[in-house]
Design a protein around this motif. Structure first.
Motif, short mmCIF file in Angstrom:
data_model
loop_
_atom_site.label_atom_id
_atom_site.label_comp_id
_atom_site.label_asym_id
_atom_site.label_seq_id
_atom_site.Cartn_x
_atom_site.Cartn_y
_atom_site.Cartn_z
N SER A 175 0.84 -1.20 0.00
CA SER A 175 0.00 0.00 0.00
C SER A 175 0.87 1.24 0.00
N SER A 176 0.32 2.30 -0.59
CA SER A 176 1.05 3.57 -0.67
C SER A 176 0.05 4.71 -0.75
N GLN A 177 0.35 5.79 -0.07
CA GLN A 177 -0.47 6.99 -0.19
C GLN A 177 -0.03 7.85 -1.36
N THR A 178 1.16 7.59 -1.89
CA THR A 178 1.70 8.34 -3.02
C THR A 178 1.84 7.41 -4.22
N PRO A 179 1.46 7.84 -5.42
CA PRO A 179 1.63 6.98 -6.60
C PRO A 179 3.09 6.56 -6.76
N LEU A 180 3.33 5.25 -6.83
CA LEU A 180 4.69 4.74 -6.82
C LEU A 180 5.45 5.07 -8.10
N ARG A 181 4.77 5.06 -9.24
CA ARG A 181 5.46 5.41 -10.48
C ARG A 181 5.85 6.89 -10.49
N GLN A 182 5.02 7.70 -9.86
CA GLN A 182 5.35 9.12 -9.73
C GLN A 182 6.60 9.29 -8.87
N MET A 183 6.68 8.52 -7.79
CA MET A 183 7.87 8.58 -6.94
C MET A 183 9.12 8.15 -7.71
N ALA A 184 8.98 7.11 -8.53
CA ALA A 184 10.13 6.66 -9.32
C ALA A 184 10.58 7.74 -10.30
N GLY A 185 9.61 8.43 -10.90
CA GLY A 185 9.95 9.51 -11.83
C GLY A 185 10.63 10.68 -11.15
N GLN A 186 10.40 10.84 -9.84
CA GLN A 186 11.03 11.92 -9.09
C GLN A 186 12.32 11.49 -8.42
N GLY A 187 12.74 10.26 -8.68
CA GLY A 187 13.97 9.76 -8.09
C GLY A 187 13.85 9.36 -6.63
N LEU A 188 12.60 9.17 -6.14
CA LEU A 188 12.37 8.83 -4.74
C LEU A 188 12.19 7.34 -4.51
N LEU A 189 12.06 6.58 -5.59
CA LEU A 189 11.85 5.14 -5.48
C LEU A 189 12.60 4.45 -6.60
N MET A 190 13.21 3.31 -6.29
CA MET A 190 13.95 2.56 -7.31
C MET A 190 13.01 2.19 -8.46
N PRO A 191 13.35 2.54 -9.69
CA PRO A 191 12.44 2.26 -10.82
C PRO A 191 12.06 0.79 -10.93
N ASP A 192 13.03 -0.11 -10.76
CA ASP A 192 12.72 -1.53 -10.88
C ASP A 192 11.72 -1.97 -9.83
N LEU A 193 11.86 -1.43 -8.61
CA LEU A 193 10.90 -1.75 -7.55
C LEU A 193 9.52 -1.22 -7.89
N ALA A 194 9.46 0.02 -8.39
CA ALA A 194 8.17 0.61 -8.76
C ALA A 194 7.48 -0.20 -9.85
N PHE A 195 8.24 -0.63 -10.87
CA PHE A 195 7.64 -1.39 -11.97
C PHE A 195 7.10 -2.73 -11.49
N ARG A 196 7.84 -3.40 -10.59
CA ARG A 196 7.40 -4.70 -10.09
C ARG A 196 6.14 -4.56 -9.23
N LEU A 197 6.09 -3.53 -8.41
CA LEU A 197 4.95 -3.34 -7.52
C LEU A 197 3.69 -2.89 -8.26
N THR A 198 3.87 -2.17 -9.35
CA THR A 198 2.71 -1.58 -10.04
C THR A 198 2.33 -2.29 -11.33
N ALA A 199 2.89 -3.48 -11.56
CA ALA A 199 2.44 -4.24 -12.73
C ALA A 199 0.93 -4.48 -12.64
N VAL A 200 0.45 -4.69 -11.42
CA VAL A 200 -0.98 -4.72 -11.14
C VAL A 200 -1.21 -3.68 -10.06
N ARG A 201 -1.93 -2.62 -10.40
CA ARG A 201 -2.08 -1.48 -9.49
C ARG A 201 -3.55 -1.11 -9.35
N PHE A 202 -3.96 -0.91 -8.12
CA PHE A 202 -5.32 -0.46 -7.83
C PHE A 202 -5.23 0.94 -7.21
N ALA A 203 -5.99 1.87 -7.75
CA ALA A 203 -6.03 3.23 -7.22
C ALA A 203 -7.42 3.46 -6.62
#
Length: 314
Positions: free
Chosen positions: A143-171
């Motif tokens: 779970s996340s209160q902030t969009p994970l792909r947005q965090m990856a784009g801002q350099g706040l989250l490892m891109p590979d981690l964001a892609f793996r977590l959000t392959a299936v994403r519910f908002a």
């Protein structure tokens, strides 16, 4: 959910029949899920389609929208239905307990958006071990209160981690965007609160529902639960009237309850958290138990925050 290759857009006729409302309350962990708004019904149908096949997923949404309850719904529709719902704080779990070889069953990993780089790397290693394991033996929902792909784009989250977590994403939509769901959610919350207090059934009186619909609900379902619990204690003859609801008239926050939002650079995160907690405490008329329940934290954590102790330990 964003996974167009597996789950194409659904026609309105495919939506499930509305049922009881989604509610997320620590004191009432098991509640039914459904809703009446089109975005909510579509989200539930997509969750039901994904549950039998998904191994890793993410649920994003504002504080208090019902992310944990949606995760329980995923569990109930998955091959792991009937197994225990294991909720873990992402930072504490990864620092103390994470053993990639031992993970099994259903794990709800809360607030992955707060992970520091070392924790992100550890979580990535956990996800890598899961890809070779049968999907019907383990499921991890982050779970996340902030969009994970947005965090990856801002350099706040490892891109590979964001892609793996959000392959299936519910908002999960905030409550203000699905106000049709407020009436069934409010009544179900009232029934649950009355059950907890062993109180006779209480209903919303004339004008009370209209006032709930006017409010913007920045705290979403959790704020609604807190307001209704306070109202129950004020109600006379088992009827909640508009004056029993601890929300400003017209749905706007009163001046004295407006959260102070100074320039972003002028406050540290601990101070921002402290001010938000104080705002919620004021909204609950100083009742620390209800404020802690609305915030989703323990009373001991609430006391630490109010005592200006740092809570950013990880």
């Amino acid at each position: 959910m964003q996974n167009a290759a597996q789950f194409p857009p659904l026609p309105p006729s495919a939506y499930p029949v509305p049922g009881p409302s989604l509610v997320e309350m620590e004191s009432v962990p098991e509640l039914s899920v459904a809703g009446v708004s089109a975005p909510w019904r579509k989200l539930l149908l997509q969750a039901e389609m994904a549950a039998p096949h998904v191994q890793v997923a993410s649920i994003e949404g504002e504080h208090g929208v019902g992310k944990q309850t949606l995760a329980r719904y995923l569990l109930s529709r998955s091959p792991l239905a009937g197994s225990s719902f294991q909720r873990r704080d992402a930072r504490e779990w990864l620092l103390r307990d994470a053993d990639p070889s031992a993970i099994a069953g259903f794990t709800y990993l809360d607030r992955v958006d707060l992970l520091a780089p070392p924790g992100q790397g550890l979580l990535l290693s956990v996800l890598k071990t899961l890809q070779d394991r049968p999907h019907n033996r383990v499921m991890l929902v982050a779970s996340s209160q902030t969009p994970l792909r947005q965090m990856a784009g801002q350099g706040l989250l490892m891109p590979d981690l964001a892609f793996r977590l959000t392959a299936v994403r519910f908002a999960v939509p905030p409550l203000r965007m699905r106000k049709e769901d407020i009436p069934p959610i409010a009544q179900e919350l009232l029934d649950c609160i009355c059950s907890r207090y062993q109180h006779r059934r209480v209903e919303l009186g004339p004008g009370a529902l209209a006032r709930l619909l006017q409010h913007g609900w920045p705290g979403n379902v959790r704020e609604l639960a807190s307001v209704l619990e306070s109202a129950l204690l004020e109600a006379v003859n088992d009827i909640i009237r508009p004056g029993d609801l601890a929300i400003p008239a017209g749905g706007e926050m009163s001046h004295e309850l407006q959260p102070i939002v100074p320039a972003a650079a002028s406050l540290g995160l601990d101070e921002v958290i402290h001010r938000h907690v104080q705002y919620v405490l004021d909204l609950n008329r100083g009742n620390k138990l209800r404020a802690a329940r609305q915030l989703g934290i323990s009373r001991s954590t609430l006391y630490r925050i109010l005592g200006n102790e740092t809570i950013l330990t990880h």
